[in-house]
Design an enzyme around this catalytic site. Structure first.
Site, mmCIF file in Angstrom:
data_model
loop_
_atom_site.group_PDB
_atom_site.id
_atom_site.type_symbol
_atom_site.label_atom_id
_atom_site.label_comp_id
_atom_site.label_asym_id
_atom_site.label_seq_id
_atom_site.Cartn_x
_atom_site.Cartn_y
_atom_site.Cartn_z
ATOM 1 N N ASP A 1 0.854 -1.180 0.078
ATOM 2 C CA ASP A 1 0.265 0.038 -0.171
ATOM 3 C C ASP A 1 0.883 1.233 0.004
ATOM 4 O OD1 ASP A 1 -2.983 1.166 0.785
ATOM 5 O OD2 ASP A 1 -1.618 1.996 2.007
ATOM 6 N N TYR B 1 2.929 9.762 -0.265
ATOM 7 C CA TYR B 1 3.970 9.347 0.713
ATOM 8 C C TYR B 1 5.157 9.439 -0.039
ATOM 9 C CZ TYR B 1 0.117 6.375 2.640
ATOM 10 O OH TYR B 1 -1.051 6.089 3.159
ATOM 11 N N LYS C 1 -2.627 5.960 -4.479
ATOM 12 C CA LYS C 1 -4.018 6.951 -4.046
ATOM 13 C C LYS C 1 -3.724 8.371 -4.572
ATOM 14 C CE LYS C 1 -3.683 4.539 0.475
ATOM 15 N NZ LYS C 1 -2.543 4.428 0.846
ATOM 16 N N LYS D 1 2.544 -1.159 9.274
ATOM 17 C CA LYS D 1 4.001 -0.677 8.478
ATOM 18 C C LYS D 1 4.947 -1.113 9.554
ATOM 19 C CE LYS D 1 7.204 2.526 9.237
ATOM 20 N NZ LYS D 1 7.726 3.002 10.502
ATOM 21 N N ARG E 1 9.910 -7.617 12.361
ATOM 22 C CA ARG E 1 8.636 -7.299 12.719
ATOM 23 C C ARG E 1 7.469 -7.854 11.465
ATOM 24 N NH1 ARG E 1 9.082 -1.742 16.067
ATOM 25 N NH2 ARG E 1 9.491 -2.577 18.120
ATOM 26 N N LEU F 1 -2.588 -0.883 13.864
ATOM 27 C CA LEU F 1 -1.794 -0.990 15.365
ATOM 28 C C LEU F 1 -2.036 0.252 16.147
ATOM 29 C CD1 LEU F 1 1.469 -2.734 14.162
ATOM 30 C CD2 LEU F 1 -0.696 -3.856 15.105
ATOM 31 N N ASN G 1 4.367 -9.816 11.924
ATOM 32 C CA ASN G 1 3.109 -9.418 11.481
ATOM 33 C C ASN G 1 2.356 -10.355 10.504
ATOM 34 O OD1 ASN G 1 3.481 -7.315 13.283
ATOM 35 N ND2 ASN G 1 4.137 -5.482 11.621
ATOM 36 N N HIS H 1 -7.695 9.558 -1.934
ATOM 37 C CA HIS H 1 -7.133 9.226 -0.715
ATOM 38 C C HIS H 1 -8.024 10.133 0.380
ATOM 39 C CE1 HIS H 1 -2.767 9.179 1.222
ATOM 40 N NE2 HIS H 1 -3.494 8.869 2.111
HETATM 41 N N1 LIG Z 1 -5.337 6.183 3.761
HETATM 42 C C1 LIG Z 1 -5.124 6.932 4.749
HETATM 43 O O1 LIG Z 1 -5.261 7.993 5.065
HETATM 44 C C2 LIG Z 1 -3.957 6.268 5.731
HETATM 45 C C3 LIG Z 1 -3.550 6.881 6.790
HETATM 46 C C4 LIG Z 1 -2.588 6.339 7.570
HETATM 47 C C5 LIG Z 1 -1.939 5.106 7.140
HETATM 48 N N2 LIG Z 1 -2.309 4.440 6.096
HETATM 49 C C6 LIG Z 1 -1.947 3.149 5.553
HETATM 50 O O2 LIG Z 1 -2.031 2.121 6.603
HETATM 51 C C7 LIG Z 1 -0.528 1.522 6.781
HETATM 52 C C8 LIG Z 1 -0.337 1.253 8.312
HETATM 53 O O3 LIG Z 1 -0.809 2.619 8.961
HETATM 54 P P1 LIG Z 1 0.457 3.245 10.026
HETATM 55 O O4 LIG Z 1 1.797 3.024 9.225
HETATM 56 O O5 LIG Z 1 0.107 4.664 10.220
HETATM 57 O O6 LIG Z 1 0.583 2.538 11.388
HETATM 58 P P2 LIG Z 1 0.542 1.083 11.809
HETATM 59 O O7 LIG Z 1 0.777 0.084 10.887
HETATM 60 O O8 LIG Z 1 -0.685 1.032 12.675
HETATM 61 O O9 LIG Z 1 1.481 1.114 13.033
HETATM 62 C C9 LIG Z 1 2.901 1.321 12.672
HETATM 63 C C10 LIG Z 1 3.782 1.485 13.981
HETATM 64 O O10 LIG Z 1 3.880 0.267 14.494
HETATM 65 C C11 LIG Z 1 5.130 -0.173 14.702
HETATM 66 N N3 LIG Z 1 5.082 -1.717 14.500
HETATM 67 C C12 LIG Z 1 4.734 -2.405 13.518
HETATM 68 N N4 LIG Z 1 4.775 -3.620 13.721
HETATM 69 C C13 LIG Z 1 5.029 -3.740 14.957
HETATM 70 C C14 LIG Z 1 5.478 -5.004 15.870
HETATM 71 N N5 LIG Z 1 5.187 -6.152 15.248
HETATM 72 N N6 LIG Z 1 5.808 -4.849 17.206
HETATM 73 C C15 LIG Z 1 6.260 -3.388 17.474
HETATM 74 N N7 LIG Z 1 5.803 -2.418 16.883
HETATM 75 C C16 LIG Z 1 5.517 -2.443 15.443
HETATM 76 C C17 LIG Z 1 5.931 0.532 13.705
HETATM 77 O O11 LIG Z 1 7.315 0.694 13.931
HETATM 78 P P3 LIG Z 1 8.710 0.113 13.121
HETATM 79 O O12 LIG Z 1 8.479 0.717 11.716
HETATM 80 O O13 LIG Z 1 9.906 0.929 13.985
HETATM 81 O O14 LIG Z 1 8.734 -1.118 13.436
HETATM 82 C C18 LIG Z 1 5.197 1.854 13.528
HETATM 83 O O15 LIG Z 1 5.815 2.656 14.577
HETATM 84 C C19 LIG Z 1 0.276 2.955 6.322
HETATM 85 O O16 LIG Z 1 1.562 2.559 6.106
HETATM 86 C C20 LIG Z 1 -0.531 3.394 5.036
HETATM 87 O O17 LIG Z 1 -0.179 2.329 4.007
HETATM 88 C C21 LIG Z 1 -3.361 5.031 5.219
#
Ligand SMILES: NC(=O)c1ccc[n+]([C@@H]2O[C@H](COP(=O)([O-])OP(=O)(O)OC[C@H]3O[C@@H](n4cnc5c(N)ncnc54)[C@H](OP(=O)(O)O)[C@@H]3O)[C@@H](O)[C@H]2O)c1
Length: 282
Positions: free
Chosen positions: A46, A51, A76, A233, A239, A193, A243, A109
């Site tokens: 994704d 980004y 997006k 992410k 990790r 997460l 995951n 988006h």
């Molecule tokens: N459409 C939208 O508006 C929108 C908005 C936000 C996000 N997104 C999409 O959703 C994806 C995921 O959301 P997100 O990146 O915001 O947050 P997320 O996946 O909920 O959390 C990412 C965070 O969790 C940590 N993490 C991941 N796996 C872990 C594990 N197994 N143990 C401990 N910590 C862990 C990562 O740290 P490390 O990297 O240091 O491991 C990072 O700090 C994005 O990358 C993007 O593709 C879309």
């Protein structure tokens, strides 16, 4: 590692339920991270124009040695490119940056209800052109509210395949998920997460310990049991592997009931609210 299931979209295509998210993966590290994710077993990436790492995603896919058709790519539309000709140019730019001749899924988006007075309907019609010419296999939206989805359903002939929205145990977002479910629109849960915040919460920590899993695995399992699509992410390859392993155990009804108690409703959001999120040109 158990195989990742494919979910069926309302246009007949399928999407791997679990993928790899690239928001906040720095552009210079993206190719390496995407290649590592694909080597670990992910087949769904994704990304987004905003980004600033689409080029790295394309490079990572090519470096993996996998065939283009074996990887599912979502991108997006930039918030500043809703007007029809801008959207067409932005989509050309996305394909060029990726170095690909199609994406599997292309999303609006954000609905940008303030900047464009809700005129995402005309933007949605432009995305339909990309689907018709085959350069986007599927099209969908992100951060759309119930009233926004209602407009698309009432004013156009094509329902979005997905709505990508914030959802995690701090913010279940169930009313919007349910509306999607009733209209054949799959939910993709972003920040699954809660950007890592929910991993220190006692309830999921305890449940994961009892199951002999990590907290992240427990939370991701909660998502996939709800039937949502997720793409956590992480920059760490350890990790990434962790995951991915969420299909060989199950949360019981008591676990689900316990996790429901930590839902904070809209207060649990970690990201912007579509009601108030506006486009600010750089
Ligand atoms: N459409 C939208 O508006 C929108 C908005 C936000 C996000 N997104 C999409 O959703 C994806 C995921 O959301 P997100 O990146 O915001 O947050 P997320 O996946 O909920 O959390 C990412 C965070 O969790 C940590 N993490 C991941 N796996 C872990 C594990 N197994 N143990 C401990 N910590 C862990 C990562 O740290 P490390 O990297 O240091 O491991 C990072 O700090 C994005 O990358 C993007 O593709 C879309």
């Amino acid at each position: 590692m158990t195989a990742i299931p494919d979910l069926k979209l309302n246009d007949g295509h399928t999407i791997p339920q679990l993928g790899y998210g690239t928001y906040q993966v720095p552009p210079a590290e993206t190719a390496g991270a995407v290649r590592a994710a694909l080597q670990t077993g992910y087949r769904h990436i994704d990304t987004a124009e905003m980004y600033d790492n689409e080029a790295g995603v394309g490079e990572g896919v090519r470096a993996s040695g996998l065939a283009r058709d074996d990887v599912y790519i979502t991108s997006k539309l930039s918030n500043g490119a809703h007007l029809p000709d801008d959207a067409r140019r932005a989509f050309d730019g996305t394909l060029q940056a990726l170095g690909m001749d199609y994406v599997d899924l292309f999303l609006i988006h954000w609905p940008m209800v303030l900047s464009y007075s809700g005129d995402f309907v005309s933007t949605w019609k432009v995305l339909q052109e990309f689907k018709a010419d085959g350069r986007a296999r599927s099209i969908g939206v992100s951060n759309f509210r119930v009233e926004d989805l209602e407009r698309l359903l009432a004013e156009t002939d094509v329902a979005p395949a997905v709505n990508q929205i914030e959802a995690h145990p701090y913010f279940n977002n169930d009313a919007l998920r349910a509306f999607g479910g009733e209209h054949g629109i799959l939910t993709e849960a972003w920040s699954p997460l809660a950007q890592g915040a929910v991993l220190d919460e006692p309830a999921p920590v305890r449940i994961a310990e009892r199951l002999g899993r990590t907290t992240s695995q427990g939370v991701l399992r909660w998502h996939v049991q709800r039937g949502d699509i997720v793409f956590p992410k992480t920059i760490s390859s350890e990790r990434m592997r962790e995951n991915l392993s969420v299909y060989d155990f199950e949360l019981g009804p008591d676990d689900l009931a316990t996790l429901a108690t930590i839902d904070r409703g809209p207060q649990g959001r970690t990201g912007p609210h579509p009601d108030t999120f506006d486009y600010k040109p750089a």
